[in-house]
Design a protein around this motif. Structure first.
Motif, mmCIF file in Angstrom:
data_model
loop_
_atom_site.group_PDB
_atom_site.id
_atom_site.type_symbol
_atom_site.label_atom_id
_atom_site.label_comp_id
_atom_site.label_asym_id
_atom_site.label_seq_id
_atom_site.Cartn_x
_atom_site.Cartn_y
_atom_site.Cartn_z
ATOM 1 N N SER A 267 32.818 39.407 31.783
ATOM 2 C CA SER A 267 32.067 39.630 33.016
ATOM 3 C C SER A 267 32.976 39.892 34.209
ATOM 4 N N ARG A 268 34.189 39.314 34.222
ATOM 5 C CA ARG A 268 35.111 39.612 35.313
ATOM 6 C C ARG A 268 36.531 39.241 34.894
ATOM 7 N N ILE A 269 37.500 39.838 35.582
ATOM 8 C CA ILE A 269 38.911 39.609 35.306
ATOM 9 C C ILE A 269 39.616 39.405 36.643
ATOM 10 N N GLU A 270 40.500 38.412 36.712
ATOM 11 C CA GLU A 270 41.190 38.102 37.964
ATOM 12 C C GLU A 270 42.688 37.995 37.730
ATOM 13 N N PHE A 271 43.463 38.394 38.727
ATOM 14 C CA PHE A 271 44.923 38.397 38.653
ATOM 15 C C PHE A 271 45.491 37.430 39.687
ATOM 16 N N PHE A 272 46.387 36.533 39.243
ATOM 17 C CA PHE A 272 46.982 35.516 40.107
ATOM 18 C C PHE A 272 48.505 35.628 40.071
ATOM 19 N N VAL A 273 49.118 35.365 41.202
ATOM 20 C CA VAL A 273 50.575 35.222 41.294
ATOM 21 C C VAL A 273 50.868 33.800 41.745
ATOM 22 N N ASP A 274 51.563 33.041 40.902
ATOM 23 C CA ASP A 274 51.886 31.644 41.198
ATOM 24 C C ASP A 274 50.639 30.839 41.561
ATOM 25 N N GLY A 275 49.535 31.111 40.869
ATOM 26 C CA GLY A 275 48.301 30.361 41.068
ATOM 27 C C GLY A 275 47.441 30.844 42.209
ATOM 28 N N ASN A 276 47.881 31.855 42.937
ATOM 29 C CA ASN A 276 47.114 32.378 44.065
ATOM 30 C C ASN A 276 46.496 33.729 43.690
ATOM 31 N N LEU A 277 45.200 33.890 43.980
ATOM 32 C CA LEU A 277 44.520 35.145 43.674
ATOM 33 C C LEU A 277 45.196 36.275 44.435
ATOM 34 N N ALA A 278 45.657 37.279 43.705
ATOM 35 C CA ALA A 278 46.472 38.331 44.310
ATOM 36 C C ALA A 278 45.770 39.672 44.365
ATOM 37 N N ALA A 279 44.637 39.823 43.668
ATOM 38 C CA ALA A 279 43.967 41.122 43.629
ATOM 39 C C ALA A 279 42.478 40.914 43.475
ATOM 40 N N ALA A 280 41.710 41.934 43.884
ATOM 41 C CA ALA A 280 40.258 41.882 43.740
ATOM 42 C C ALA A 280 39.882 41.813 42.266
ATOM 43 N N THR A 281 38.713 41.237 42.021
ATOM 44 C CA THR A 281 38.247 41.098 40.657
ATOM 45 C C THR A 281 38.014 42.460 40.014
ATOM 46 N N ALA A 282 38.443 42.592 38.787
ATOM 47 C CA ALA A 282 38.210 43.820 38.020
ATOM 48 C C ALA A 282 37.131 43.553 36.980
ATOM 49 N N TYR A 283 36.388 44.586 36.613
ATOM 50 C CA TYR A 283 35.277 44.417 35.680
ATOM 51 C C TYR A 283 35.433 45.293 34.440
ATOM 52 N N SER A 284 36.631 45.775 34.165
ATOM 53 C CA SER A 284 36.799 46.655 33.015
ATOM 54 C C SER A 284 38.036 46.258 32.228
ATOM 55 N N SER A 285 38.047 46.661 30.979
ATOM 56 C CA SER A 285 39.198 46.434 30.112
ATOM 57 C C SER A 285 39.439 47.711 29.313
ATOM 58 N N PRO A 286 40.685 48.203 29.181
ATOM 59 C CA PRO A 286 41.900 47.552 29.676
ATOM 60 C C PRO A 286 41.946 47.514 31.199
ATOM 61 N N PHE A 287 42.704 46.553 31.716
ATOM 62 C CA PHE A 287 42.773 46.371 33.160
ATOM 63 C C PHE A 287 44.160 46.755 33.656
ATOM 64 N N SER A 288 44.242 47.037 34.950
ATOM 65 C CA SER A 288 45.517 47.344 35.592
ATOM 66 C C SER A 288 45.434 46.897 37.039
ATOM 67 N N PHE A 289 46.275 45.935 37.410
ATOM 68 C CA PHE A 289 46.327 45.445 38.785
ATOM 69 C C PHE A 289 47.632 45.897 39.432
ATOM 70 N N PRO A 290 47.593 46.553 40.582
ATOM 71 C CA PRO A 290 48.835 46.886 41.282
ATOM 72 C C PRO A 290 49.422 45.650 41.951
ATOM 73 N N TRP A 291 50.742 45.518 41.918
ATOM 74 C CA TRP A 291 51.410 44.400 42.591
ATOM 75 C C TRP A 291 52.673 44.916 43.264
ATOM 76 N N ASN A 292 52.747 44.751 44.575
ATOM 77 C CA ASN A 292 53.935 45.106 45.332
ATOM 78 C C ASN A 292 54.851 43.893 45.386
ATOM 79 N N THR A 293 55.919 43.916 44.618
ATOM 80 C CA THR A 293 56.786 42.739 44.492
ATOM 81 C C THR A 293 57.560 42.441 45.766
ATOM 82 N N THR A 294 57.600 43.386 46.695
ATOM 83 C CA THR A 294 58.336 43.119 47.931
ATOM 84 C C THR A 294 57.653 42.053 48.779
#
Length: 422
Positions: A267-294
């Motif tokens: 029903s939903r997929i969420e991406f966390f960095v160090d336990g903090n929600l880092a991106a909006a919820t995605a609803y599809s699989s396969p999933f891809s979350f962008p992350w700017n490491t800077t």
């Protein structure tokens, strides 16, 4: 009745009977229509007079009364365009007692707020038609939480008959009825948990995820009941992270990618960095979350993806990565600066002259000075860098104007000299 302060709740215009039947008409009796929350008792509270008008104070009193008398679901198929602290306080009171207020979004076909649907904690409901499209009359906007059918709803009418009604007045009790059905199946559920279940298990219409027309989606009674966790589904989704790999060194902008599968459905997929929600919820699989490491320190970080199914089972996958972004190069570029006024060789007219310097820098100018014949007469840190200089004490003849500019790390530059003649 909050109009007469009596127990006479007779419906004088038919609207209340129609909305009540939409939510909870008696069912399995071989008559008329089927209500959604079909074995739930109703608490009829009258606030609308024969002309269709109601006051916020009566609405607030009814909400409070309902919460005090054990109601867990409150449907309000009326409203107004102005906000009300009294109405908001009543919605807050009900919420804190475990009751959820469902309210029609309005029939203005606009995004203007409509109260109590626009109150915090209220569930604003827009109307859809038989094709799962927003009804032409339905209002919308950021206060819409859910959508529900609201066109040609066959329901109860006064005098014991049945008729078709349209409006967000009827989409709201549809959503409220689903809420009551869920609570009758899982009565210990909190108000927040109920709203979460309805939103997360709705049918997503319009733009993926939340949008201002359908909210989180059109209510789905079957999926909402499964979402209570009472369905017997105890199998969490399976989550895999394909990129980046565990232990990878990363820099710049990357994509966190993988798959999530479930025996029933994710029903939903969420991406966390160090336990903090880092991106909006995605609803599809396969999933891809962008992350700017800077945005993260040069160190080891844990990336986690959670996937949820309709029964709120959660599957999880994590990797550790090391962020290694090179520090930015040192700023060695000096500012640029020049004298824009006076023009070179300009003759002074009168006893004053306007002097202006223009300065810029790749990072930022922090200070500018202006000198006449080698003596500083102006220092400033905010443009425009200018002064009106009294030339009475200057000797007749040519005089030289120069400017200097500095940046934050001390790089500086001097302008080309400009000469004026007194």
């Amino acid at each position: 009745s909050f109009l007469t302060s009596t127990t006479n709740t007779q419906d004088t215009m038919g609207h209340g009977t129609a909305t009540a039947g939409t939510a909870a008409a008696i069912t399995n009796n071989g008559m008329g229509v089927a209500g959604i929350a079909w074995q739930n008792p109703l608490l009829p509270l009258v606030v609308v007079d024969a002309t269709g008008s109601a006051s916020y104070s009566d609405m607030a009193s009814a909400i409070t009364y309902a919460a005090d008398h054990g109601a867990r679901i409150v449907n309000i198929s009326i409203g107004g365009a102005s906000s009300s602290s009294t109405l908001q306080s009543a919605v807050n009171y009900a919420w804190n007692k475990g009751a959820v207020v469902f309210a029609s979004a309005g029939n203005g076909g606009s995004n203007a707020p409509y109260y109590p649907a626009a109150c915090q904690y209220a569930v604003g409901v827009s109307a859809t038609d038989s094709t799962d499209t927003l009804a032409s009359f339905s209002s919308y906007g950021p206060d819409v939480s859910l959508s529900a059918p609201g066109v040609n709803i066959l329901t109860t009418t006064t005098g014991g008959g049945y008729g078709y009604w349209s409006g967000t007045s009827f989409s709201s009790p549809v959503a409220a009825g689903v809420g009551a059905l869920v609570l009758s199946y899982a009565p210990s559920m909190s108000a927040q948990a109920l709203v979460n279940v309805l939103e997360q298990n709705s049918d997503d219409l319009g733009a993926p995820g939340y949008d201002q027309y359908y909210g989180w989606g059109r209510v789905n009674a079957y999926k909402a009941l499964l979402g209570t966790g009472s369905s017997g589904d105890t199998t969490p989704p399976a989550v895999t992270l394909s990129s980046p790999s565990n232990g990878a060194a990363v820099n710049g902008s990357i994509a966190v990618q993988g798959t999530a599968t479930d025996n029933v459905g994710v029903s939903r997929i969420e991406f966390f960095v160090d336990g903090n929600l880092a991106a909006a919820t995605a609803y599809s699989s396969p999933f891809s979350f962008p992350w700017n490491t800077t945005s993260a320190a040069n160190a080891t970080h844990t990336l986690t993806v959670n996937a949820y199914d309709a029964a709120n089972n959660v599957g999880q996958a994590s990797v550790s990565v090391t962020v290694n972004n090179a520090p930015p190069p040192p700023d060695t570029q000096p500012p640029t600066v020049y004298i824009s006024s006076p023009a070179n060789g300009q003759q002074v007219r009168g006893n004053s002259i306007a002097i202006m310097a223009i300065a810029s820098d790749n990072v930022g100018v922090t200070q500018v000075s202006i000198s006449i014949d080698g003596v500083v007469h102006y220092t400033g840190s905010v443009a425009p860098y200018s002064l009106n200089y009294n030339t009475k004490k200057l000797a007749a003849g040519p005089h030289t104007v120069t400017a200097k500019a500095w940046d934050a790390v001390g790089n500086w530059a001097a302008s080309a000299p400009v000469t004026f003649v007194k």
